[in-house]
Enzyme design. Structure first.
Site, PDB file in Angstrom:
ATOM      1  N   HIS A  78      36.355  47.393   4.322  1.00  0.00           N
ATOM      2  CA  HIS A  78      35.095  46.656   4.445  1.00  0.00           C
ATOM      3  C   HIS A  78      34.552  46.268   3.071  1.00  0.00           C
ATOM      4  O   HIS A  78      34.065  45.145   2.887  1.00  0.00           O
ATOM      5  CB  HIS A  78      34.059  47.472   5.209  1.00  0.00           C
ATOM      6  CG  HIS A  78      34.466  47.791   6.610  1.00  0.00           C
ATOM      7  ND1 HIS A  78      33.766  48.682   7.404  1.00  0.00           N
ATOM      8  CD2 HIS A  78      35.502  47.354   7.377  1.00  0.00           C
ATOM      9  CE1 HIS A  78      34.359  48.763   8.592  1.00  0.00           C
ATOM     10  NE2 HIS A  78      35.413  47.975   8.593  1.00  0.00           N
ATOM     11  N   HIS A 237      35.305  41.067  13.774  1.00  0.00           N
ATOM     12  CA  HIS A 237      35.497  42.242  12.927  1.00  0.00           C
ATOM     13  C   HIS A 237      36.961  42.392  12.534  1.00  0.00           C
ATOM     14  O   HIS A 237      37.260  42.855  11.425  1.00  0.00           O
ATOM     15  CB  HIS A 237      35.002  43.527  13.591  1.00  0.00           C
ATOM     16  CG  HIS A 237      35.122  44.699  12.668  1.00  0.00           C
ATOM     17  ND1 HIS A 237      34.206  44.941  11.653  1.00  0.00           N
ATOM     18  CD2 HIS A 237      36.079  45.652  12.537  1.00  0.00           C
ATOM     19  CE1 HIS A 237      34.592  45.998  10.967  1.00  0.00           C
ATOM     20  NE2 HIS A 237      35.733  46.450  11.482  1.00  0.00           N
ATOM     21  N   ASP A 241      38.314  42.818   8.776  1.00  0.00           N
ATOM     22  CA  ASP A 241      39.291  43.819   8.337  1.00  0.00           C
ATOM     23  C   ASP A 241      40.490  43.163   7.661  1.00  0.00           C
ATOM     24  O   ASP A 241      40.970  43.630   6.619  1.00  0.00           O
ATOM     25  CB  ASP A 241      39.790  44.633   9.534  1.00  0.00           C
ATOM     26  CG  ASP A 241      38.895  45.812   9.880  1.00  0.00           C
ATOM     27  OD1 ASP A 241      37.998  46.149   9.077  1.00  0.00           O
ATOM     28  OD2 ASP A 241      39.099  46.411  10.947  1.00  0.00           O
ATOM     29  N   HIS A 264      45.713  47.491  10.322  1.00  0.00           N
ATOM     30  CA  HIS A 264      45.861  47.780   8.896  1.00  0.00           C
ATOM     31  C   HIS A 264      47.322  47.935   8.490  1.00  0.00           C
ATOM     32  O   HIS A 264      47.744  47.439   7.446  1.00  0.00           O
ATOM     33  CB  HIS A 264      45.087  49.049   8.541  1.00  0.00           C
ATOM     34  CG  HIS A 264      43.637  48.996   8.910  1.00  0.00           C
ATOM     35  ND1 HIS A 264      42.778  48.042   8.410  1.00  0.00           N
ATOM     36  CD2 HIS A 264      42.891  49.778   9.736  1.00  0.00           C
ATOM     37  CE1 HIS A 264      41.568  48.242   8.913  1.00  0.00           C
ATOM     38  NE2 HIS A 264      41.613  49.284   9.721  1.00  0.00           N
TER      39      HIS A 264
END
Length: 305
Positions: A78, A237, A241, A264
């Site tokens: 973030h 969101h 990310d 991720h």
């Protein structure tokens, strides 16, 4: 010329670690040109500096985690997303715990922090990584791809079979030539499912998670009293990310990112695949501002910035 950026003055905040539930002090300091973004664990007997790099990302199960010499800094995505959105090239990030504070679960607090410190240009050319050919990684039905594109745009598709998510968009695309990161992405909060939160807490994780820093869903609905900040906040969101995950490559990307159900780990695999193919990218600078992609021009900086 398009110049590198840092902040004008030191700025500090205190928050809660998402997984530890402990107080974390975060200090951001200006850094000289060509420093990059460097995280430092100042709570260790000997401080450990961890410069951001795709190769420095270790654990990616729950967040992007920087690792070096046994030291970890978790949940960097973030803050990295905010740095990308504001065009910050050089920054010292001092933290007295092994995770960045979660704040409100979005990048908005970090944007505010950086803007309150002031942003200044430095007398050095900003370096970009230009994608020259498509690079793709897959895991089952999950996909992440970078393609040549003279600018910076992202497209993300999620697939959460949940009534509250189904009511919102599950695909979102954004081109920063004409769209504001601060307005359209920065405020999108992280989200999770109540049963997953309970399982994590049984493992000693998510101790700092709450309705104040995440959207939490049970089997049927959203548990937060606050309404969604965007109609399609969930997928936005994921874009937030991805921007942070990609920025650990060390430079802004000139290219297009396309993803389906990525996370991720896959985002980091994508960066490593890009860097492993020397024909897939090149480092570029722009002596003349008008030669640069519109998304990165100074007048557009309130936009992608």
């Amino acid at each position: 010329m398009l110049k590198q950026r840092t902040i004008k003055s030191l700025v500090k905040t205190v928050g809660i670690g998402l997984h530890s539930g402990r107080k974390v002090t975060l200090t951001l300091r200006p850094a000289p040109a060509d420093t990059g973004i460097v995280f430092t664990r100042v709570d260790l007997p000997e401080a450990v500096e961890i410069p951001v790099a795709a190769s420095a990302i270790g654990d990616t199960r729950l967040a992007s985690v920087l690792q070096k010499d046994g030291a970890r800094v978790s949940t960097v995505e973030h803050l990295m997303s905010a740095c990308a959105g504001l065009g910050i090239d050089n920054l010292y990030v001092d933290v007295d715990a092994e995770e960045i504070p979660i704040m409100d679960g979005s990048a908005a607090s970090f944007v505010f922090l950086l803007q309150s410190a002031g942003i200044e240009e430095q007398n050095a050319l900003k370096t970009f990584i230009r994608v020259k050919k498509a690079v793709e990684v897959r895991e089952g039905d999950k996909l992440a791809r970078l393609e040549p594109f003279f600018g910076f745009k992202l497209s993300f598709t999620i697939d959460f079979r949940h009534p509250a998510v189904d009511k919102t968009g599950q695909t979102f695309s954004i081109d920063f030539a004409d769209t504001s990161y601060v307005r359209e992405i920065a405020r999108a909060r992280t989200f999770g499912f109540a049963h997953e939160v309970e399982a994590l807490r049984e493992m000693g994780l998510a101790r700092g998670g709450s309705l104040d820093n995440a959207i939490v869903l049970d089997e049927h609905r959203m548990l937060n009293n606050e309404e969604l900040r965007y109609g399609d906040e969930f997928v936005r969101h994921k874009i937030l990310d991805a921007i942070g995950d990609l920025y650990v490559v060390g430079h802004p990307l000139i290219g297009a990112y396309v993803a389906n159900k990525s996370g991720h780990g896959l985002n980091n695999q994508l960066l490593r695949a890009l860097l492993a193919d020397q024909e897939a990218y090149e480092l570029v600078t722009f002596d003349r501002v008008e030669e640069a992609p519109v998304a990165f021009l100074p007048q557009a900086q309130p936009a992608f910035a």
